[in-house]
Design a protein around this motif. Structure first.
Motif, PDB file in Angstrom:
ATOM      1  N   MET A   1       0.854  -1.181   0.000  1.00  0.00           N
ATOM      2  CA  MET A   1       0.000   0.000   0.000  1.00  0.00           C
ATOM      3  C   MET A   1       0.891   1.231   0.000  1.00  0.00           C
ATOM      4  O   MET A   1       1.764   1.379   0.837  1.00  0.00           O
ATOM      5  CB  MET A   1      -0.903  -0.028   1.231  1.00  0.00           C
ATOM      6  N   GLN A   2       0.680   2.114  -0.941  1.00  0.00           N
ATOM      7  CA  GLN A   2       1.388   3.387  -1.016  1.00  0.00           C
ATOM      8  C   GLN A   2       0.651   4.416  -0.178  1.00  0.00           C
ATOM      9  O   GLN A   2      -0.580   4.421  -0.124  1.00  0.00           O
ATOM     10  CB  GLN A   2       1.411   3.864  -2.471  1.00  0.00           C
ATOM     11  N   ASP A   3       1.392   5.299   0.460  1.00  0.00           N
ATOM     12  CA  ASP A   3       0.828   6.326   1.319  1.00  0.00           C
ATOM     13  C   ASP A   3       1.615   7.602   1.074  1.00  0.00           C
ATOM     14  O   ASP A   3       2.794   7.667   1.361  1.00  0.00           O
ATOM     15  CB  ASP A   3       0.972   5.847   2.766  1.00  0.00           C
ATOM     16  N   LEU A   4       0.974   8.609   0.492  1.00  0.00           N
ATOM     17  CA  LEU A   4       1.617   9.897   0.235  1.00  0.00           C
ATOM     18  C   LEU A   4       0.922  10.968   1.055  1.00  0.00           C
ATOM     19  O   LEU A   4      -0.299  10.932   1.238  1.00  0.00           O
ATOM     20  CB  LEU A   4       1.549  10.249  -1.250  1.00  0.00           C
ATOM     21  N   GLU A   5       1.705  11.949   1.530  1.00  0.00           N
ATOM     22  CA  GLU A   5       1.130  13.039   2.307  1.00  0.00           C
ATOM     23  C   GLU A   5       1.790  14.350   1.903  1.00  0.00           C
ATOM     24  O   GLU A   5       3.014  14.446   1.834  1.00  0.00           O
ATOM     25  CB  GLU A   5       1.326  12.810   3.806  1.00  0.00           C
ATOM     26  N   ILE A   6       0.953  15.340   1.637  1.00  0.00           N
ATOM     27  CA  ILE A   6       1.419  16.691   1.359  1.00  0.00           C
ATOM     28  C   ILE A   6       0.608  17.659   2.213  1.00  0.00           C
ATOM     29  O   ILE A   6      -0.456  17.305   2.733  1.00  0.00           O
ATOM     30  CB  ILE A   6       1.315  17.070  -0.131  1.00  0.00           C
ATOM     31  N   TYR A   7       1.121  18.868   2.354  1.00  0.00           N
ATOM     32  CA  TYR A   7       0.448  19.904   3.128  1.00  0.00           C
ATOM     33  C   TYR A   7       0.170  21.078   2.203  1.00  0.00           C
ATOM     34  O   TYR A   7       1.077  21.598   1.558  1.00  0.00           O
ATOM     35  CB  TYR A   7       1.326  20.345   4.301  1.00  0.00           C
ATOM     36  N   ILE A   8      -1.086  21.498   2.164  1.00  0.00           N
ATOM     37  CA  ILE A   8      -1.531  22.552   1.258  1.00  0.00           C
ATOM     38  C   ILE A   8      -1.904  23.778   2.083  1.00  0.00           C
ATOM     39  O   ILE A   8      -2.751  23.700   2.981  1.00  0.00           O
ATOM     40  CB  ILE A   8      -2.746  22.080   0.435  1.00  0.00           C
ATOM     41  N   ARG A   9      -1.261  24.905   1.783  1.00  0.00           N
ATOM     42  CA  ARG A   9      -1.561  26.144   2.504  1.00  0.00           C
ATOM     43  C   ARG A   9      -2.800  26.790   1.910  1.00  0.00           C
ATOM     44  O   ARG A   9      -2.939  26.911   0.691  1.00  0.00           O
ATOM     45  CB  ARG A   9      -0.372  27.101   2.408  1.00  0.00           C
ATOM     46  N   ASP A  10      -3.707  27.216   2.784  1.00  0.00           N
ATOM     47  CA  ASP A  10      -4.926  27.927   2.378  1.00  0.00           C
ATOM     48  C   ASP A  10      -5.687  27.155   1.295  1.00  0.00           C
ATOM     49  O   ASP A  10      -5.982  27.687   0.219  1.00  0.00           O
ATOM     50  CB  ASP A  10      -4.603  29.340   1.911  1.00  0.00           C
ATOM     51  N   LEU A  11      -6.025  25.926   1.607  1.00  0.00           N
ATOM     52  CA  LEU A  11      -6.702  25.039   0.647  1.00  0.00           C
ATOM     53  C   LEU A  11      -8.012  25.627   0.138  1.00  0.00           C
ATOM     54  O   LEU A  11      -8.819  26.133   0.916  1.00  0.00           O
ATOM     55  CB  LEU A  11      -6.999  23.690   1.314  1.00  0.00           C
ATOM     56  N   GLU A  12      -8.183  25.552  -1.167  1.00  0.00           N
ATOM     57  CA  GLU A  12      -9.463  25.857  -1.799  1.00  0.00           C
ATOM     58  C   GLU A  12     -10.011  24.537  -2.314  1.00  0.00           C
ATOM     59  O   GLU A  12      -9.412  23.892  -3.184  1.00  0.00           O
ATOM     60  CB  GLU A  12      -9.273  26.839  -2.948  1.00  0.00           C
ATOM     61  N   LEU A  13     -11.148  24.107  -1.769  1.00  0.00           N
ATOM     62  CA  LEU A  13     -11.711  22.800  -2.092  1.00  0.00           C
ATOM     63  C   LEU A  13     -11.952  22.630  -3.589  1.00  0.00           C
ATOM     64  O   LEU A  13     -11.709  21.559  -4.148  1.00  0.00           O
ATOM     65  CB  LEU A  13     -13.001  22.555  -1.303  1.00  0.00           C
TER      66      LEU A  13
END
Length: 125
Positions: A1-13
């Motif tokens: 199972m691959q698992d990627l994580e990123i962090y998005i500043r001021d996310l716009e859905l």
């Protein structure tokens, strides 16, 4: 199972939905009940189901942690995923450089920051 994580500043859905919709088939994302509620969803990539979780308020109020999990994903690393997200959303994206291990101190941990200044390794704060 691959698992990627990123962090998005001021996310716009809407931008997140458009970016993931261009990468995954059959994309479905929940509408968050509040600004701090998790966003859950799923899509398909090459016949593999991709689980999507977004958690607002990660590392301060301005970042959303986006986690993608599947047997196969369009990207092989957090940095590849961050680059794709940055091109699509044109905001600040951060991700781990991939060297940190559970239990290691994080005081001087470097993160990739992708924004209009380019790609740089930075201390989070």
């Amino acid at each position: 199972m691959q698992d990627l994580e990123i962090y998005i500043r001021d996310l716009e859905l809407a931008k997140l939905t458009e970016w993931l919709g261009n990468q995954l088939d059959n994309l479905v994302l929940s509408e968050p009940a509040s600004a701090t509620a998790a966003i859950k969803g799923a899509g398909d990539y090459r016949g593999h189901r991709v689980r999507i979780s977004a958690y607002p308020g990660a590392s301060g109020k301005r970042y959303t942690s986006l986690v993608l999990e599947a047997d196969e994903l369009p990207w092989n690393t957090d940095l590849e995923c961050a680059r794709s997200a940055w091109r699509a959303m044109d905001g600040e994206i951060r991700c781990s450089q991939g060297e940190w291990q559970e239990g290691e101190p994080v005081e001087e941990e470097k993160w990739w920051r992708l924004d209009d200044r380019g790609e740089q390794l930075v201390v989070w704060n």
